[in-house]
Scaffold this active site. Structure first.
Site: not given
Length: 1007
Positions: A636, A702, A758
């Site tokens: 991403g 991805r 993240d």
């Protein structure tokens, strides 16, 4: 057993033990103390067969008495001790307060010699309880009634315990202490500059900017800039010492030292040096540099192209010997004149010599051998009054004489006599006829020292001479020590053979050069997280950065190590010491493996204690002119992808990779073999400015990688290096490519740059783009705060990224300061019940009138979803939208609440980076290129304990990095916003044990 003589337990009873240990007198000088220590150490050192306890006393005495401050304290203490009363040891006069001690003894009261000492009166030896404020004498009540004297204080009446004087003195001392503390704090700032230094910076910038505008600056000598450097030479090396007035510890220094020029400048500053060298240097040899931590002083060692050739000048356009430690003349200065003495070849005729003596300087030219120009020292104060001059040009003269040199050699001696003018009116009237020339001038920053050099070109304002002397002596065993203007009568000399011939400051520099840093580096044989290489299939060659010594920064050794575990815990009770309560983070694992854990990780990983340090190596294993490179971005979007691509391309071209040899693979791994997406050629021009854009110019996707097809294209296109910018999935693909290359015999370095918005990649401190994501997430939280506070019973719900790890939600909530509840995947919660989230929201609404909730996208999936999650192309679970679900549940429960829902996820992913991430991306990219050229493969680069390291890819993809619910960061957030547990403690413990067992199964074992 206690000694029968209790006073035998008191050490140094009279404050003279240290002097007795060294066998010196109380008034002994520092030199006498050092000599006594050396003599006694030879006799009593354990290595010489002496007694260890005796030597320990001698060493302790030397350490105290050789330090001026410690000795002063010790002597003050000794003076106090000589007046104390010790029963049976120090005598006392009968009567008076001394009778009180007799009464105490008769009453059976014991005086402990270790703790109870009595100060006696300096007049009558009775116990003292008063002190004279005038002279400091210790006296008793009897002696307060009569006059006394002490030291330089004449006979006077005692001034005893004056309260108003005590108050005034205390106030004065308090104010002095406040000012001293303020000055100390100011000077502790690494960027502190004194007023004189600030004036020097202003003068430097003015001169440097003026020089920068000149087209002939490479060959122009300007004293205003030349004063910041000096140079010296040996048969092999030229040493250049530079004081950088605008150097700061947090700014970079740029040094470009090629075969024909030298450029040195600090970040955000004009160059200190930007000149063309007068002679050639050996471009095949590295430029060795030394610099201080505050970047104010730098020394560069340039190897001469012609061994043994003596340089007459350093830069083109310089006068001969300008700013050189050893000028081509000697000076003799008196009250009447200054005599320059120059030795010339014996064939020199008067017609070959031209001497021009002017009001501001002297110029001497000798046909074919000398071109010398010097500027006189100026008396700025007298110049302002008018009429002042350094020399009287009309009375000055020169002569050319012949003299005998070494045996069998003839030479000519040029003598230039610079006559000093008559005394000024100020010197006659106010200075008692003493000439106020350069010898009486106050040295800048020199304390009480007076005297500067007659020629401004020879003056050393920054202590560069001593450093150059140490460098020359270290290499050649000899150094020229110039005459110091503040030490008249001491001529210049050569220091040869023994370092003791050098001045004290030069000896200190020499000691630092012999042992510049004490490095507790591990041996190569210690346990280290080994990284695979291709060095057995490649040939080493020198790095293209060897000539500049990697721009002055030096090279990293393969033996350099970075500790994976930076903390040692005293007990299991220390915060963060246990790993899910299962054990200490020490070497308790089987076969000596160590436990390494980040302070916020939720997985314990058995690892060796060390990792390999990242950085440029002196030997590389690819020929840059023949290298072909592929760069691919996977997964991403994340802030910083373009920054990394730009950094990779620029560093590759810096190594010498030709334009056209760097391919950008479009749309992830599929771009290797998908005919719809042809690779693009990346050049410095193509990537210029892309760091100002979000996303990635290469595109991304991805999963779906066909590893065999990728390796086939790598082999077909003769790719030597593949750089993969991706997260756990992208790095897993890089590991698979490396393994397939090894199986197929394809020689290609595969290097990863870890990417995860993240921040869920193991071992490294943080991923690039994370700081930007936290910064942007705050905007959404602050907007939710405004929306909620502007409505009746307003509730703002913000959903942020975080599939399995809640780092963004946690850090953004803490940074924003507006969040009332933060929900992350690692911490389970319930909606209903007394401990539920909804009950807490009701309480916040009643207390404040509005509420803000931050929820990570992976939070509460056990409440939202039923059954197994579907998977995306990268293998990640497809989550139910927890933000929408939470909004709906809140609306059902709080029917009269105004709920506003914000999902900024895709906005955050697509923004450009902030400055901190931008710098981080560049450094990661540079270290990735260094890794490939150093022959590493199957590695990723990251920041561990604030140092950049190379890590084997399998160890960073074995499990996701997660927030520790028992860690300090999460508990710090809960404490700051007052968030309770939304679940029973027993259920939380059970959940943690389940996660721990699940993650432990994924940890690979070390071979």
């Amino acid at each position: 057993m206690r000694s029968s003589d209790p006073w035998a337990q008191v050490q140094d009873i009279d404050g003279q033990d240290h002097y007795r240990s060294l066998k010196v007198k109380f008034r002994a000088s520092t030199a006498e103390i050092k000599k006594a220590y050396r003599d006694l150490a030879r006799l009593h050192h354990p290595d010489k067969g002496g007694d260890a306890a005796t030597f320990a006393r001698i060493l302790a005495a030397f350490q105290v008495l050789s330090d001026e401050r410690q000795r002063a304290v010790y002597d003050v203490w000794a003076r106090e001790l000589q007046y104390r009363y010790i029963d049976g040891v120090a005598g006392r006069a009968e009567g008076g307060e001394g009778m009180l001690l007799d009464e105490l003894r008769e009453s059976g009261v014991h005086c402990d010699p270790l703790t109870q000492l009595v100060v006696t009166c300096e007049v009558c030896r009775r116990p003292s309880n008063k002190e004279c404020w005038t002279c400091g004498m210790k006296i008793c009540d009897f002696c307060t009634l009569k006059r006394h004297w002490k030291g330089g204080f004449a006979l006077h009446w005692p001034l005893i315990n004056s309260s108003h004087m005590r108050t005034r003195l205390a106030q004065r001392e308090l104010e002095d202490k406040r000012l001293e503390d303020a000055r100390r704090l100011e000077q502790q700032d690494p960027n502190y500059r004194s007023l004189a230094e600030l004036a020097a910076i202003r003068a430097f910038k003015s001169a440097a900017l003026t020089m920068l505008a000149r087209s002939d600056r490479l060959e122009t000598y300007e004293l205003a800039l030349a004063r910041f450097y000096m140079w010296a030479q040996t048969d092999e090396t030229v040493f250049l010492a530079v004081h950088i007035p605008t150097g700061y510890g947090d700014r970079e220094l740029l040094l470009e030292a090629g075969a024909g020029a030298v450029k040195l400048q600090a970040e955000n500053s004009p160059p200190v040096i930007d000149r063309a060298l007068a002679y050639g240097v050996d471009a095949s040899q590295p430029v060795t540099t030394f610099r201080t931590q505050d970047n104010r002083l730098l020394v560069a060692a340039l190897r001469k192209a012609a061994h043994g050739k003596q340089w007459r000048r350093l830069f083109r356009g310089d006068p001969d010997g300008a700013r050189c430690l050893l000028p081509p003349y000697r000076l003799a200065e008196s009250n009447d004149d200054v005599v320059m003495e120059l030795v010339l070849p014996f064939w020199t005729d008067p017609e070959d010599v031209s001497v021009h003596i002017a009001a501001k300087g002297v110029s001497i030219r000798v046909r074919g051998s000398l071109d010398l120009r010097r500027t006189y020292w100026r008396n700025a104060e007298e110049e302002q009054r008018g009429g002042w001059q350094a020399v009287d040009a009309a009375e000055s003269a020169w002569s050319l004489d012949e003299e005998d040199g070494p045996p069998g050699a003839r030479r000519r001696l040029l003598l230039v006599s610079l006559a000093k003018p008559v005394l000024t009116e100020t010197e006659v009237t106010w200075k008692k006829g003493k000439r106020q020339d350069n010898r009486a001038a106050q040295r800048p920053g020199g304390g009480m020292r007076t005297g500067v050099r007659f020629f401004a070109d020879d003056e050393d304002d920054f202590g560069l001479e001593d450093l150059l002397q140490a460098l020359c002596f270290r290499e050649a065993g000899a150094a020229w020590v110039p005459a110091k203007p503040w030490a008249p009568g001491v001529p210049g000399r050569w220091a040869r053979g023994a370092a003791s011939d050098l001045p004290e400051a030069a000896r200190q520099h020499l000691a630092r050069l012999e042992c510049p840093f004490a490095v507790d580096a591990p041996d190569i044989g210690e346990e280290v997280l080994e990284c695979p290489t291709l060095r057995d299939r490649l040939e080493p060659r020198p790095s293209p950065y060897t000539a500049s010594n990697n721009f002055g920064g030096g090279f990293v050794s393969d033996g350099d190590r970075v500790a994976l575990q930076s903390m040692r815990f005293a007990s299991p009770a220390s915060a963060g010491a246990t790993c899910f309560g299962t054990g200490m983070m020490t070497s308790t694992a089987a076969e000596g493996a160590k436990l390494a854990i980040n302070s916020v990780d939720q997985v314990c990983v058995p690892l060796p204690p060390w990792a390999i340090r990242a950085g440029a190596r002196q030997d590389i294993y690819y020929n840059p002119a023949e290298v072909n490179v592929a760069i691919v971005t996977c997964g991403g979007l994340c802030p910083g992808l373009n920054d990394v691509v730009q950094g990779l391309v620029r560093k590759l071209e810096d190594y010498g990779v030709p334009e056209g040899n760097i391919l950008g693979i479009k749309y992830g791994y599929k771009g290797f073999y998908d005919r719809r997406h042809k690779p693009v050629v990346l050049t410095r021009k193509v990537v210029d400015g892309i760091h100002l854009q979000g996303g990635t110019i290469l595109g991304t996707s991805r999963g779906g990688a066909d590893i065999k097809e990728i390796v086939k294209r790598i082999d077909m296109w003769a790719i030597d290096m593949v750089f993969v910018v991706g997260g756990n999935g992208g790095n897993a693909g890089a590991q698979a490519i490396q393994a397939e290359c090894a199986r197929s015999g394809v020689v290609c370095s595969v290097v990863g740059v870890p990417k995860s918005i993240d921040n869920d990649i193991l071992l490294i401190d943080k991923c690039f783009g994370f700081d930007t994501a936290v910064e942007e997430s705050q905007r959404a939280l602050l907007a939710a705060k405004v929306e909620a506070a502007s409505a009746f019973k307003g509730i703002g719900v913000v959903k942020l990224m975080g599939r399995q790890s809640g780092f963004i939600a946690m850090q953004a909530s803490m940074a924003s300061g507006v969040v009332d509840a933060c929900l992350i995947p690692e911490v389970p919660f319930v909606l209903h019940g007394e401990q539920g989230l909804l009950k807490y929201v009701e309480g916040v609404l009643q207390a404040r009138g509005h509420c803000v909730i931050c929820v990570a996208e992976g939070a509460g999936q056990d409440l939202v979803a039923s059954g197994e999650h579907a998977r995306d192309a990268s293998g990640n679970p497809i989550l139910v939208d927890s933000g929408v679900w939470l909004r709906n549940e809140i609306k059902k429960h709080c029917k009269d609440a105004d709920v506003k829902y914000i999902d900024p996820s895709y906005m955050i992913r697509s923004v450009p980076t902030i400055s901190a991430d931008r710098i981080y991306c560049k450094v990661l990219a540079h270290n990735a290129v260094h890794a490939a050229f150093a022959g590493f493969t199957g590695v990723t680069v990251g920041l561990v304990n604030t140092h950049y390291v190379y890590l084997p890819i399998p160890f960073v993809i074995m499990a996701p990095r997660r927030v520790d619910p028992r860690g300090k960061t999460w508990n710090r957030l809960r404490a700051s916003i007052g968030q309770p547990n939304f679940v029973d403690v027993e259920a939380e413990e059970a959940q943690g044990d389940n996660v721990k067992a699940e993650e432990t199964e994924k940890v690979p074992q070390l071979s």
